[in-house]
Design a protein around this motif. Structure first.
Motif, PDB file in Angstrom:
ATOM      1  N   SER A   1      -2.794   8.501   3.507  1.00 46.95           N
ATOM      2  CA  SER A   1      -3.470   7.960   2.328  1.00 46.95           C
ATOM      3  C   SER A   1      -4.758   8.707   2.012  1.00 46.95           C
ATOM      4  O   SER A   1      -5.095   8.898   0.842  1.00 46.95           O
ATOM      5  CB  SER A   1      -3.740   6.465   2.486  1.00 46.95           C
ATOM      6  N   ASP A   2      -5.463   9.162   3.051  1.00 48.44           N
ATOM      7  CA  ASP A   2      -6.680   9.932   2.783  1.00 48.44           C
ATOM      8  C   ASP A   2      -6.341  11.296   2.190  1.00 48.44           C
ATOM      9  O   ASP A   2      -7.080  11.843   1.384  1.00 48.44           O
ATOM     10  CB  ASP A   2      -7.555  10.069   4.020  1.00 48.44           C
TER      11      ASP A   2
ATOM     12  N   ASP B   1       0.769   4.051  -2.823  1.00 52.09           N
ATOM     13  CA  ASP B   1       0.503   5.447  -2.460  1.00 52.09           C
ATOM     14  C   ASP B   1       1.611   6.364  -2.960  1.00 52.09           C
ATOM     15  O   ASP B   1       1.349   7.467  -3.445  1.00 52.09           O
ATOM     16  CB  ASP B   1       0.343   5.602  -0.950  1.00 52.09           C
TER      17      ASP B   1
ATOM     18  N   ASP C   1      -1.177   7.718   7.980  1.00 47.86           N
ATOM     19  CA  ASP C   1      -0.258   7.411   6.887  1.00 47.86           C
ATOM     20  C   ASP C   1      -0.409   8.357   5.692  1.00 47.86           C
ATOM     21  O   ASP C   1       0.321   8.265   4.728  1.00 47.86           O
ATOM     22  CB  ASP C   1      -0.422   5.962   6.429  1.00 47.86           C
TER      23      ASP C   1
ATOM     24  N   LYS D   1       0.839  -1.204   0.000  1.00 56.97           N
ATOM     25  CA  LYS D   1       0.000   0.000   0.000  1.00 56.97           C
ATOM     26  C   LYS D   1       0.873   1.252   0.000  1.00 56.97           C
ATOM     27  O   LYS D   1       0.578   2.216  -0.698  1.00 56.97           O
ATOM     28  CB  LYS D   1      -0.945   0.017   1.199  1.00 56.97           C
ATOM     29  N   MET D   2       1.926   1.242   0.784  1.00 55.02           N
ATOM     30  CA  MET D   2       2.840   2.383   0.816  1.00 55.02           C
ATOM     31  C   MET D   2       3.472   2.623  -0.559  1.00 55.02           C
ATOM     32  O   MET D   2       3.586   3.768  -1.005  1.00 55.02           O
ATOM     33  CB  MET D   2       3.935   2.175   1.867  1.00 55.02           C
TER      34      MET D   2
ATOM     35  N   TYR E   1       1.105   9.403  -5.473  1.00 54.13           N
ATOM     36  CA  TYR E   1       1.541  10.744  -5.094  1.00 54.13           C
ATOM     37  C   TYR E   1       2.447  11.346  -6.180  1.00 54.13           C
ATOM     38  O   TYR E   1       2.260  12.490  -6.600  1.00 54.13           O
ATOM     39  CB  TYR E   1       2.272  10.698  -3.750  1.00 54.13           C
TER      40      TYR E   1
ATOM     41  N   ILE F   1      -3.851  11.809   0.136  1.00 55.22           N
ATOM     42  CA  ILE F   1      -3.536  11.550  -1.274  1.00 55.22           C
ATOM     43  C   ILE F   1      -4.828  11.536  -2.090  1.00 55.22           C
ATOM     44  O   ILE F   1      -4.888  12.096  -3.186  1.00 55.22           O
ATOM     45  CB  ILE F   1      -2.748  10.232  -1.438  1.00 55.22           C
ATOM     46  N   GLU F   2      -5.854  10.931  -1.531  1.00 54.19           N
ATOM     47  CA  GLU F   2      -7.151  10.905  -2.211  1.00 54.19           C
ATOM     48  C   GLU F   2      -7.708  12.320  -2.376  1.00 54.19           C
ATOM     49  O   GLU F   2      -8.185  12.696  -3.446  1.00 54.19           O
ATOM     50  CB  GLU F   2      -8.132  10.045  -1.423  1.00 54.19           C
TER      51      GLU F   2
END
Length: 116
Positions: free
Chosen positions: A49-50, A11, A47, A7-8, A15, A52-53
């Protein structure tokens, strides 16, 4: 653990792709994007991720506004900080723990009748 690492990696790729998209925005859009980017990432929690969204959605909005020939401030309004705050309002932010702690402390004290 492998899922987390995967996932990292995904992401990070997303990004980098978003930042490449930002580089081809018209100058005013690119400038405002970079300013909002720095502002919202300063609020990020977890992290990221939200975030990035949200950043992807911001790019979509800016690309559409640019394609329509709109000025960037027609998209964001003059209160760019307010726009950015609203844009990430529902995301986890590093200040959430402090807000929750304050609300809990006041609520616990007042609801128990201890505050005079």
């Amino acid at each position: 653990m492998a899922t987390f690492i995967q996932k990292m990696i995904e992401d990070k790729k997303e990004y980098k792709g978003q930042m490449a998209r930002a580089e081809v925005l018209p100058e005013d859009y690119r400038f405002v994007f970079k300013k909002i980017h720095a502002y919202i990432w300063g609020k990020a929690a977890g992290d990221g991720s939200d975030m990035i969204e949200a950043q992807g959605a911001l790019l979509d909005l800016f690309e559409a506004g640019s394609a329509e020939g709109r000025q960037v401030l027609e998209v964001t309004g003059r209160d760019v900080a307010g726009f950015a705050d609203e844009f990430v309002r529902d995301l986890k932010q590093w200040t959430d723990a402090y807000r929750n702690r304050l609300n809990r402390a006041v609520s616990d004290k007042v609801e128990k009748g201890g505050a005079q």
